[in-house]
Scaffold this motif. Structure first.
Motif, mmCIF file in Angstrom:
data_model
loop_
_atom_site.group_PDB
_atom_site.id
_atom_site.type_symbol
_atom_site.label_atom_id
_atom_site.label_comp_id
_atom_site.label_asym_id
_atom_site.label_seq_id
_atom_site.Cartn_x
_atom_site.Cartn_y
_atom_site.Cartn_z
ATOM 1 N N UNK A 159 0.925 -1.647 0.128
ATOM 2 C CA UNK A 159 0.079 -0.370 -0.098
ATOM 3 C C UNK A 159 1.053 1.151 0.450
ATOM 4 N N UNK A 160 0.482 1.936 0.034
ATOM 5 C CA UNK A 160 1.072 4.033 0.112
ATOM 6 C C UNK A 160 0.933 3.944 1.484
ATOM 7 N N UNK A 161 -0.089 3.354 2.571
ATOM 8 C CA UNK A 161 0.076 3.917 4.071
ATOM 9 C C UNK A 161 1.151 3.445 4.394
ATOM 10 N N UNK A 162 2.020 4.475 5.168
ATOM 11 C CA UNK A 162 3.101 3.357 5.651
ATOM 12 C C UNK A 162 3.270 2.785 7.365
ATOM 13 N N UNK A 163 2.139 2.524 8.151
ATOM 14 C CA UNK A 163 2.348 2.272 8.298
ATOM 15 C C UNK A 163 0.853 1.084 8.911
ATOM 16 N N UNK A 164 0.410 0.260 7.901
ATOM 17 C CA UNK A 164 -0.093 -1.266 8.322
ATOM 18 C C UNK A 164 0.319 -2.287 9.278
ATOM 19 N N UNK A 265 -7.840 4.126 4.453
ATOM 20 C CA UNK A 265 -8.906 2.863 3.701
ATOM 21 C C UNK A 265 -8.800 2.350 2.698
ATOM 22 N N UNK A 266 -8.484 3.350 1.655
ATOM 23 C CA UNK A 266 -7.580 2.263 0.227
ATOM 24 C C UNK A 266 -7.103 1.371 0.707
ATOM 25 N N UNK A 267 -6.112 1.423 1.602
ATOM 26 C CA UNK A 267 -5.124 0.776 1.565
ATOM 27 C C UNK A 267 -4.981 -1.072 2.506
ATOM 28 N N UNK A 268 -6.054 -0.383 3.357
ATOM 29 C CA UNK A 268 -6.326 -0.916 4.148
ATOM 30 C C UNK A 268 -7.712 -2.249 3.226
ATOM 31 N N UNK A 270 -7.804 -3.137 0.355
ATOM 32 C CA UNK A 270 -6.210 -3.410 -0.633
ATOM 33 C C UNK A 270 -5.805 -4.922 0.109
ATOM 34 N N UNK A 271 -5.436 -4.856 1.586
ATOM 35 C CA UNK A 271 -5.278 -5.153 2.051
ATOM 36 C C UNK A 271 -5.735 -6.828 2.171
ATOM 37 N N UNK A 272 -7.003 -6.169 2.681
ATOM 38 C CA UNK A 272 -8.085 -7.569 2.682
ATOM 39 C C UNK A 272 -8.623 -8.085 1.512
ATOM 40 N N UNK A 273 -8.103 -7.714 0.249
ATOM 41 C CA UNK A 273 -8.945 -8.006 -1.201
ATOM 42 C C UNK A 273 -9.876 -7.816 -1.197
ATOM 43 N N UNK A 274 -10.476 -6.448 -0.633
ATOM 44 C CA UNK A 274 -11.793 -6.141 -1.583
ATOM 45 C C UNK A 274 -11.529 -5.321 -2.864
#
Length: 274
Positions: A159-164, A265-268, A270-274
């Motif tokens: 993702x583009x979010x650094x802290x997942x 939220x977009x990164x999350x 994507x990580x969840x497979x949505x």
């Protein structure tokens, strides 16, 4: 990992490991601190020097662990759970048509056997070619180059979010963004309403879900309430996994702006497979 922070210049610090290698840098530009960590390909931005040190320490600790699928676990593996470390003592096939496995762990002196689906992931301690002793540390703490903010896809979160961060809540998985304070909880596939245990018994899915939320609450992660007063459903994956929305009550950024939250939220999703 044991690290020592040193001042390089005004508004510029670097962290060195026991071997003297520079493994992280923190530089202040305007009102923002930019954090870079060896073996990591993104620049993180936080508000204070203390937050910069905390983020660097967390990333370096996470680098000691790798995501591994359940079918690749072996006896003796060290796993990281939400409240400590455990050791794998056995991995056995259940023998049903779902391909499930029984994974037995020794955790805080107690053995526990859980039933997992193939493809379920755990965090396993990497083999001793450790990050700490590697030669790929940052070379120049004062002039460390900016890195590409993209991460390779695969079993790791991209993702583009650094802290997942991923939290293993067997058989659920939570993914949270400690910077923006957002998160999701991913349920197992809907093979049945109850999840089987080794003795032939089963635990209702709702009971396991409630238990997962209790464990998240102890970590400062709460379920987001939907318009109907129940759980906020973020979506359902192609294989039928429900994804619920979470929030962190005490995230690093006190008041993230709308764009930061939207990106998170977009990164999350994507990580969840949505």
């Amino acid at each position: 990992m044991e690290i020592t922070w040193n001042k390089d210049a005004a508004g510029s610090y670097y962290a060195a490991n026991r071997s003297g290698q520079v493994v992280a840098t923190a530089r202040k530009e305007g009102r923002t601190w930019h954090v870079e960590v060896a073996h990591d390909n993104r620049v993180r931005q936080v508000g204070t020097y203390r937050q910069a040190r905390d983020v660097a320490a967390r990333v370096l600790e996470d680098q000691r662990w790798e995501q591994v699928r359940a079918e690749h676990l072996t006896e003796g593996d060290t796993l990281r759970f939400y409240d400590g470390e455990g050791r794998v003592t056995a991995v056995e096939e259940v023998g049903n048509n779902l391909g499930q496995l029984w994974v037995t762990t020794l955790f805080k002196g107690e053995r526990d056997t859980i039933t997992v689906y193939p493809g379920s992931t755990f965090e396993r301690l990497r083999e001793p070619e450790s990050v700490e002793e590697s030669t790929h540390a940052l070379d120049n703490p004062a002039n460390a180059p900016a890195r590409d903010t993209e991460q390779e896809t695969g079993e790791h979160i991209a993702s583009d979010t650094p802290a997942l961060q991923r939290i293993d809540l067997r058989p659920f998985v939570a993914v949270v963004d400690v910077i923006a304070g957002t998160g999701v909880l991913i349920t197992p596939p809907p093979a049945s309403e109850d999840l089987p245990l080794p003795g032939g018994s089963a635990v209702p899915r709702d009971a396991l879900l409630a238990g997962a939320f209790r464990r998240l609450s102890a970590l400062g992660v709460e379920a987001l309430e939907g318009e109907d007063g129940g759980l906020s459903l973020e979506g359902v994956t192609d294989d039928g996994r429900k994804v619920f929305s979470l929030y962190i009550s005490d995230c690093i950024t006190t008041e993230p702006d709308f764009e930061e939250v939207a990106t998170s939220i977009e990164a999350l999703r994507k990580a969840a497979g949505l």
